[in-house]
Design a protein around this motif. Structure first.
Motif, PDB file in Angstrom:
ATOM      1  N   VAL A 109     -23.438  66.077 -53.359  1.00 27.66           N
ATOM      2  CA  VAL A 109     -22.566  65.885 -52.194  1.00 27.66           C
ATOM      3  C   VAL A 109     -23.019  64.657 -51.416  1.00 27.66           C
ATOM      4  O   VAL A 109     -22.204  63.813 -51.027  1.00 27.66           O
ATOM      5  CB  VAL A 109     -22.566  67.135 -51.275  1.00 27.66           C
ATOM      6  N   ALA A 110     -24.324  64.536 -51.197  1.00 28.15           N
ATOM      7  CA  ALA A 110     -24.865  63.388 -50.469  1.00 28.15           C
ATOM      8  C   ALA A 110     -24.475  62.083 -51.159  1.00 28.15           C
ATOM      9  O   ALA A 110     -24.035  61.131 -50.509  1.00 28.15           O
ATOM     10  CB  ALA A 110     -26.388  63.505 -50.360  1.00 28.15           C
ATOM     11  N   GLU A 111     -24.590  62.076 -52.489  1.00 28.91           N
ATOM     12  CA  GLU A 111     -24.234  60.872 -53.242  1.00 28.91           C
ATOM     13  C   GLU A 111     -22.732  60.590 -53.140  1.00 28.91           C
ATOM     14  O   GLU A 111     -22.319  59.457 -52.898  1.00 28.91           O
ATOM     15  CB  GLU A 111     -24.643  61.059 -54.708  1.00 28.91           C
ATOM     16  N   ARG A 112     -21.911  61.629 -53.294  1.00 26.66           N
ATOM     17  CA  ARG A 112     -20.461  61.444 -53.256  1.00 26.66           C
ATOM     18  C   ARG A 112     -19.999  60.934 -51.885  1.00 26.66           C
ATOM     19  O   ARG A 112     -19.089  60.126 -51.796  1.00 26.66           O
ATOM     20  CB  ARG A 112     -19.752  62.754 -53.593  1.00 26.66           C
ATOM     21  N   LEU A 113     -20.623  61.438 -50.819  1.00 28.69           N
ATOM     22  CA  LEU A 113     -20.218  61.038 -49.471  1.00 28.69           C
ATOM     23  C   LEU A 113     -21.012  59.838 -48.951  1.00 28.69           C
ATOM     24  O   LEU A 113     -20.785  59.390 -47.831  1.00 28.69           O
ATOM     25  CB  LEU A 113     -20.392  62.222 -48.502  1.00 28.69           C
TER      26      LEU A 113
END
Length: 114
Positions: A16-20
Motif C-alpha cells: 500500500v505504501a508503495e502504491r500510494l
C-alpha cells in the motif's frame, strides 16, 4: 444467508505504501485515522486492493469508515459490510464506492448509526 465475502485481492501494508507513494508510518497513521481499513489475514495486516485503486484511496472511503465506526462496527464488521453483496446496488458497497453510487453508500452507512 450467504457468508461474508472478502475482496478479490489484498495488499500488504508495504505494498500500500508503495502504491500510494507514502511511508509505511503514514499508511499506519491512515489506518489509525480510519482513512483506510486493514484486517489480519494469515497473521499479516492487509488492505483490500480495490480500495487503493489508481494510486489513491477511494474518495468516500474515509467518510464511510468513520460512519461505520460511529455505528459500532469494528474493522472486520466494516469489511464484511463493504464486501457483502447488495442486490440494490451494483454488487457490493465497496464496488459502489468506486462508482456513481458513493453517496448512496455513505447514506446507508450513516443510517446504521440510528
Amino acid at each position: 444467508m450467504p457468508g461474508p465475502t472478502d475482496p478479490a485481492g489484498w495488499l500488504t501494508l508495504p505494498d500500500v505504501a508503495e502504491r500510494l507513494d507514502l511511508s509505511i508510518s503514514k499508511v499506519h497513521q491512515m489506518i489509525r485515522d480510519r482513512e483506510l481499513i486493514a484486517v489480519r489475514r494469515d497473521g499479516v495486516r492487509r488492505v483490500p486492493a480495490d480500495l487503493v485503486a489508481n494510486r489513491t484511496v477511494l474518495k468516500h472511503l474515509p467518510g464511510v469508515l468513520n460512519l461505520l465506526a460511529d455505528a459500532g462496527y469494528d474493522d472486520e464488521e466494516a469489511l464484511r459490510w463493504l464486501y457483502e453483496e447488495d442486490s440494490t446496488l451494483p454488487g457490493t458497497p465497496a464496488a459502489a464506492l468506486a462508482g456513481d453510487q458513493a453517496r448512496e453508500v455513505k447514506r446507508r452507512a450513516q443510517a446504521l448509526g440510528f
